[in-house]
Design an enzyme around this catalytic site. Structure first.
Site, PDB file in Angstrom:
ATOM      1  N   ASP A   1       0.813  -1.227   0.000  1.00 29.95           N
ATOM      2  CA  ASP A   1       0.000   0.000   0.000  1.00 29.95           C
ATOM      3  C   ASP A   1       0.845   1.274   0.000  1.00 29.95           C
ATOM      4  O   ASP A   1       0.425   2.307   0.518  1.00 29.95           O
ATOM      5  CB  ASP A   1      -0.953   0.029   1.210  1.00 29.95           C
TER       6      ASP A   1
ATOM      7  N   HIS B   1      -3.924  -1.474  -6.757  1.00 28.64           N
ATOM      8  CA  HIS B   1      -3.142  -0.331  -7.226  1.00 28.64           C
ATOM      9  C   HIS B   1      -4.090   0.785  -7.650  1.00 28.64           C
ATOM     10  O   HIS B   1      -4.850   0.632  -8.601  1.00 28.64           O
ATOM     11  CB  HIS B   1      -2.228  -0.747  -8.378  1.00 28.64           C
TER      12      HIS B   1
END
EC number: 6.3.4.4
Length: 428
Positions: free
Chosen positions: A14, A42
């Site tokens: 992340d 993403h």
């Protein structure tokens, strides 16, 4: 010759890899996913529009770029075609831009059922898996009983192999986990139907990438270095190798062809799911970072745990992946803080160590050692010129460079592609 650049998350995932890959892809001819599956999330923001990709490489948004899914990726066909459908509805000709290695292992619904059953059975000791079948699929791959995408070229053989594998899965589900079996016949027909659509997308990615010798190529990592199955906080890790070396074996490109390895790290640290996190802030600071940073998982919707930047963990990732440079993301999230801390070392059994130890048990025994900085209390959001950064923010970045011994080459000051300071051109 073009440049071959590997983008790796240097923390627990992340970190903002999607935005950076999307940005760098403007000067690339191809983008390659090489490990993981649709457990990745993403997030791209282009001209104010948000797109979340889980499986398809971030380069798919560019009309001059080919996107490849390499052999190291585990592939859920249902998830793949859901993503293709959503992108196609936005006018993106996915099937023209995407090619997939026939050697990809296939995630079946029974893998997903097993993943979720195991997590439920662990109770309070759960790992924090996304429940998407990633681990069980890699397990079958290593045991050499799994199915590969290329098996769909031979429907009769595929049917027999899938029948045998799912019978094994259902035995475990019913007799060990006391869960409902997955419908084998319906799943076989669904996957064979997907096969007709996926066959035109199959291509030997190793050979295909040789056509891009004169172009820049981005190798897009998923998850993060501290989630590596071997080098991460085992067992609270993902089921693939996430370090830079997996770019080679997961795509079929030799390591000598890889020119530059870029680490992506937030200006602080986050983690999703269970596992040790020495610099975690279970207090107002953690709440502030989560709120301002909008720390919610793109794949699962789970809230991320937040804490100060952890340099010993980054040093472990640096040793594993030989980073050439760092991209520092979400600098703007720190703007309002009166003081900012960096974990520069750990105290472990009364010894000071500056590299995170292997495994979760040793890391859980570590106490963070902090260096405190005065906050800059000025907005850095959207800044594109380094000269406009407040001096205290520049001092913070310089301290990170000093501790890691490598340069910060990109600074991200917001979610949009344009909210970026490029201190060094990585792709000509």
């Amino acid at each position: 010759m073009g440049k071959k650049l590997v983008v790796i998350g240097a923390q627990w995932g992340d970190e903002g890899k999607g935005k950076i890959v999307d940005l760098l892809t403007e000067r690339a001819g191809a983008v390659v996913r090489f490990q993981g599956g649709h457990n990745a999330g993403h997030t791209l923001v282009v001209h104010g529009k948000k797109t979340v990709l889980h499986l398809i490489p971030s380069g798919i948004m560019h009309d001059h770029v080919m996107s490849y899914i390499g052999n190291g990726v585990v592939l859920c066909l249902r998830a793949l075609f859901e993503e293709i459908k959503a992108l196609t509805a936005e006018g993106i000709p996915v099937k023209e831009r995407l090619r997939i290695s026939p050697a990809c292992a296939l995630i079946l619904p029974s893998h997903i059922a097993l993943d979720q059953a195991r997590e439920t059975a662990r109770g309070k000791d759960k790992i924090g898996t996304t429940g998407r079948g990633i681990g069980p699929c890699y397990e079958d791959k290593i045991a050499r009983r799994g199915l590969r995408l290329e098996d769909l070229r031979h429907p009769d053989d595929f049917r027999q192999k899938m029948q045998a594998l799912m019978t094994y899965h259902n035995f475990l589900l019913e007799n060990y986990y006391h869960q409902t079996a997955v419908d084998i016949d319906a799943t076989i027909e669904e996957w064979l139907a997907y096969g007709k659509d996926v066959l035109p997308l199959m291509e030997d990615v190793t050979l295909a990438l040789q056509r891009h010798q004169e172009q820049n190529v981005i190798f897009e990592g998923a998850q993060g270095a501290m989630l590596d199955i071997d080098q991460g906080t085992y067992p609270f890790v993902t089921s693939s190798n996430t370090a830079a070396g997996s770019a080679s074996c997961g795509s079929g490109v030799g390591p000598h062809q890889l020119d530059y390895i870029l680490a992506i790290t937030k200006a602080y640290t986050t983690r999703v799911g269970s596992g040790p996190f020495p610099s975690e802030q279970i207090n107002d600071i953690g709440e502030h970072l989560a709120k301002v940073g909008v720390e919610v998982g793109a794949s699962t919707g789970r809230r991320r745990r937040c804490g100060w930047l952890d340099l010993p963990a980054l040093r472990r990732a640096l040793l594993n992946s030989s980073f050439d440079g760092v991209c520092l993301t979400k600098l703007d999230v720190l703007d309002e803080l009166d003081e900012i801390k960096i974990c520069t070392a750990y105290c472990h059994h009364e010894q000071i160590i500056d590299v995170a130890p292997l495994g979760s048990e040793s890391l859980a025994e570590c106490e963070p050692v902090y260096e405190t900085f005065t906050g800059w209390k000025t907005s850095t959001f959207g800044i594109k010129n380094e000269a406009e950064l407040p001096q205290k923010a520049r001092d913070y970045i310089a301290k990170i460079e000093e501790y890691l011994g490598i340069p910060v080459v990109i600074i991200s000051t917001g979610a949009d592609r344009s909210h970026t300071i490029m201190r060094q051109s990585l792709l000509e």
